[in-house]
Write an enzyme that holds these catalytic residues in place. Structure first.
Site, PDB file in Angstrom:
ATOM      1  N   LYS A  86       0.823  -1.212   0.000  1.00 62.11           N
ATOM      2  CA  LYS A  86       0.000   0.000   0.000  1.00 62.11           C
ATOM      3  C   LYS A  86       0.861   1.268   0.000  1.00 62.11           C
ATOM      4  O   LYS A  86       0.613   2.196  -0.749  1.00 62.11           O
ATOM      5  CB  LYS A  86      -0.901   0.060   1.254  1.00 62.11           C
ATOM      6  CG  LYS A  86      -1.882  -1.093   1.376  1.00 62.11           C
ATOM      7  CD  LYS A  86      -2.787  -0.905   2.606  1.00 62.11           C
ATOM      8  CE  LYS A  86      -2.047  -0.895   3.926  1.00 62.11           C
ATOM      9  NZ  LYS A  86      -1.449  -2.182   4.320  1.00 62.11           N
ATOM     10  N   ARG A 100      -8.792   1.232   9.589  1.00 59.09           N
ATOM     11  CA  ARG A 100      -8.328  -0.114   9.912  1.00 59.09           C
ATOM     12  C   ARG A 100      -9.253  -0.839  10.873  1.00 59.09           C
ATOM     13  O   ARG A 100      -8.990  -2.000  11.209  1.00 59.09           O
ATOM     14  CB  ARG A 100      -6.973   0.012  10.601  1.00 59.09           C
ATOM     15  CG  ARG A 100      -5.792  -0.508   9.819  1.00 59.09           C
ATOM     16  CD  ARG A 100      -4.581  -0.223  10.675  1.00 59.09           C
ATOM     17  NE  ARG A 100      -3.438  -1.011  10.356  1.00 59.09           N
ATOM     18  CZ  ARG A 100      -2.472  -0.620   9.531  1.00 59.09           C
ATOM     19  NH1 ARG A 100      -2.562   0.527   8.892  1.00 59.09           N
ATOM     20  NH2 ARG A 100      -1.433  -1.394   9.354  1.00 59.09           N
ATOM     21  N   ARG A 117      12.173  -7.123   5.076  1.00 59.28           N
ATOM     22  CA  ARG A 117      11.923  -5.731   4.723  1.00 59.28           C
ATOM     23  C   ARG A 117      12.685  -4.737   5.589  1.00 59.28           C
ATOM     24  O   ARG A 117      12.788  -4.877   6.795  1.00 59.28           O
ATOM     25  CB  ARG A 117      10.425  -5.451   4.833  1.00 59.28           C
ATOM     26  CG  ARG A 117      10.055  -4.045   4.420  1.00 59.28           C
ATOM     27  CD  ARG A 117       8.580  -3.904   4.200  1.00 59.28           C
ATOM     28  NE  ARG A 117       7.888  -3.576   5.433  1.00 59.28           N
ATOM     29  CZ  ARG A 117       6.651  -3.067   5.456  1.00 59.28           C
ATOM     30  NH1 ARG A 117       5.999  -2.878   4.321  1.00 59.28           N
ATOM     31  NH2 ARG A 117       6.073  -2.795   6.592  1.00 59.28           N
ATOM     32  N   ARG A 128      12.056  -2.182  10.644  1.00 59.50           N
ATOM     33  CA  ARG A 128      11.105  -1.663  11.631  1.00 59.50           C
ATOM     34  C   ARG A 128      10.932  -2.677  12.757  1.00 59.50           C
ATOM     35  O   ARG A 128      10.927  -3.873  12.512  1.00 59.50           O
ATOM     36  CB  ARG A 128       9.741  -1.449  10.953  1.00 59.50           C
ATOM     37  CG  ARG A 128       9.615  -0.113  10.275  1.00 59.50           C
ATOM     38  CD  ARG A 128       8.447  -0.034   9.313  1.00 59.50           C
ATOM     39  NE  ARG A 128       7.189  -0.606   9.786  1.00 59.50           N
ATOM     40  CZ  ARG A 128       6.059  -0.575   9.072  1.00 59.50           C
ATOM     41  NH1 ARG A 128       6.044  -0.008   7.879  1.00 59.50           N
ATOM     42  NH2 ARG A 128       4.958  -1.114   9.532  1.00 59.50           N
ATOM     43  N   ARG A 136       0.465  -8.738  13.594  1.00 58.82           N
ATOM     44  CA  ARG A 136      -0.157  -7.816  12.635  1.00 58.82           C
ATOM     45  C   ARG A 136      -1.115  -8.549  11.699  1.00 58.82           C
ATOM     46  O   ARG A 136      -2.155  -8.028  11.338  1.00 58.82           O
ATOM     47  CB  ARG A 136       0.910  -7.078  11.837  1.00 58.82           C
ATOM     48  CG  ARG A 136       1.508  -5.909  12.630  1.00 58.82           C
ATOM     49  CD  ARG A 136       2.877  -5.537  12.137  1.00 58.82           C
ATOM     50  NE  ARG A 136       2.858  -4.902  10.836  1.00 58.82           N
ATOM     51  CZ  ARG A 136       3.891  -4.898  10.000  1.00 58.82           C
ATOM     52  NH1 ARG A 136       5.017  -5.507  10.334  1.00 58.82           N
ATOM     53  NH2 ARG A 136       3.801  -4.273   8.844  1.00 58.82           N
TER      54      ARG A 136
HETATM   55  P1  ADP Z   1       1.515  -2.040   7.650  1.00 59.13           P
HETATM   56  O1  ADP Z   1       0.319  -1.799   6.775  1.00 59.13           O
HETATM   57  O2  ADP Z   1       2.651  -2.630   6.916  1.00 59.13           O
HETATM   58  O3  ADP Z   1       1.187  -2.783   8.912  1.00 59.13           O
HETATM   59  P2  ADP Z   1       1.619   0.756   8.558  1.00 59.13           P
HETATM   60  O4  ADP Z   1       2.800   1.628   8.379  1.00 59.13           O
HETATM   61  O5  ADP Z   1       0.378   1.118   7.839  1.00 59.13           O
HETATM   62  O6  ADP Z   1       2.122  -0.682   8.178  1.00 59.13           O
HETATM   63  O7  ADP Z   1       1.255   0.675  10.119  1.00 59.13           O
HETATM   64  C1  ADP Z   1       2.206   0.389  11.103  1.00 59.13           C
HETATM   65  C2  ADP Z   1       1.573   0.385  12.486  1.00 59.13           C
HETATM   66  O8  ADP Z   1       1.056   1.689  12.795  1.00 59.13           O
HETATM   67  C3  ADP Z   1       0.380  -0.546  12.689  1.00 59.13           C
HETATM   68  O9  ADP Z   1       0.784  -1.864  12.987  1.00 59.13           O
HETATM   69  C4  ADP Z   1      -0.332   0.130  13.859  1.00 59.13           C
HETATM   70  O10 ADP Z   1       0.313  -0.125  15.084  1.00 59.13           O
HETATM   71  C5  ADP Z   1      -0.141   1.604  13.551  1.00 59.13           C
HETATM   72  N1  ADP Z   1      -1.256   2.127  12.724  1.00 59.13           N
HETATM   73  C6  ADP Z   1      -1.182   2.579  11.447  1.00 59.13           C
HETATM   74  N2  ADP Z   1      -2.381   2.963  10.998  1.00 59.13           N
HETATM   75  C7  ADP Z   1      -3.262   2.742  12.011  1.00 59.13           C
HETATM   76  C8  ADP Z   1      -4.666   2.918  12.162  1.00 59.13           C
HETATM   77  N3  ADP Z   1      -5.419   3.390  11.174  1.00 59.13           N
HETATM   78  N4  ADP Z   1      -5.207   2.583  13.367  1.00 59.13           N
HETATM   79  C9  ADP Z   1      -4.466   2.118  14.375  1.00 59.13           C
HETATM   80  N5  ADP Z   1      -3.152   1.905  14.293  1.00 59.13           N
HETATM   81  C10 ADP Z   1      -2.539   2.216  13.130  1.00 59.13           C
END
Ligand code: ADP
Ligand code: ZN
Length: 219
Positions: free
Chosen positions: A13, A85, A124, A157, A168
């Protein structure tokens, strides 16, 4: 135009949203990037968020919702990456959009099977400055630990470590998959199989955006 990109961790994404934002001028709103920014700056929200993020859990809805609220109506258009989410976030987004009087034009689901996702996430690494993704096995930066593009630090990360990755995936199934069903029941979700190269996926994505029919309205 408002576009929501949905898909599991590792589906690409972020990579796709960055490219789309460059080619269309739409604002890329990544809640993950925003939260990592808060963590890096040591803000109150960052301190709170870090614990959840390192475990691969979601940051509480109210914190995330208030973080994106002021950006939703951006006149250049918005690409939402990583938000909503949860169902609560999806409903809050509907409320904000109604208030700003703009619809969601497209919901795009990037799907990748689970074995491939785990493989992608396990090697990654990301540039901490410009977020360019690398894979330490298949696509490492030319100088170890240094971004080819901007010279920033390239690191894994915390949440790309194995226990957090497993969590996750579980969180995605339990809390985020229902968001996809929610949008499906409302209208058209464009389905994209995101297993090809980034270029191939980008091509499909651009086409889905161009050829979309009616918008998915925010109620
Ligand atoms: P990925 O899609 O690879 O898990 P992101 O960078 O989108 O990575 O998100 C990393 C982390 O940030 C998530 O695991 C969560 O802890 C937090 N996060 C991101 N977006 C949200 C959201 N909309 N609601 C709650 N937590 C979020
Ligand atoms: Zn960089």
């Amino acid at each position: 135009m408002r576009i929501v990109l949905l898909g599991p961790p590792g589906a690409g994404k972020g990579t796709q949203a960055r490219r789309l934002s460059e080619s269309t001028g739409m604002k890329h709103l990544s809640t993950g990037d925003m939260l990592r920014g808060e963590v890096a700056s040591g803000s109150e929200l960052g301190l709170l968020a870090k614990e959840f993020m390192d475990r691969g859990d979601l940051v509480p809805d109210p914190n995330v919702i208030s973080m994106i609220r002021n950006h939703i109506g951006d006149p250049s258009g918005v690409l939402l990456d990583g938000f909503p989410r949860t169902l609560i976030q999806a409903m809050a987004l509907d409320t904000e959009l109604k208030f700003a009087n703009v619809p969601i034009d497209r919901v795009i689901h990037l799907s990748v099977d689970i074995d491939e996702l785990v493989k992608r996430l396990s090697g990654r690494a990301l540039c901490g400055d410009c977020q360019t993704p690398y894979n330490l096995e298949s696509d490492p930066p030319s100088k170890t630990g240094i971004c080819d593009r901007c010279g920033g630090p390239v690191a894994v990360r915390n949440d790309d470590k194995p226990e957090a990755v497993a969590n996750r995936m579980k969180v995605y199934q339990e809390l985020t998959a229902p968001v996809l069903d929610y949008y499906r029941s409302h209208g058209n979700v464009a389905e994209i199989v995101a297993t090809g190269s980034p270029d191939e996926v980008f091509e499909k994505l651009s086409q889905a955006i161009r050829s979309g029919k009616s918008g998915v309205m925010a109620n």
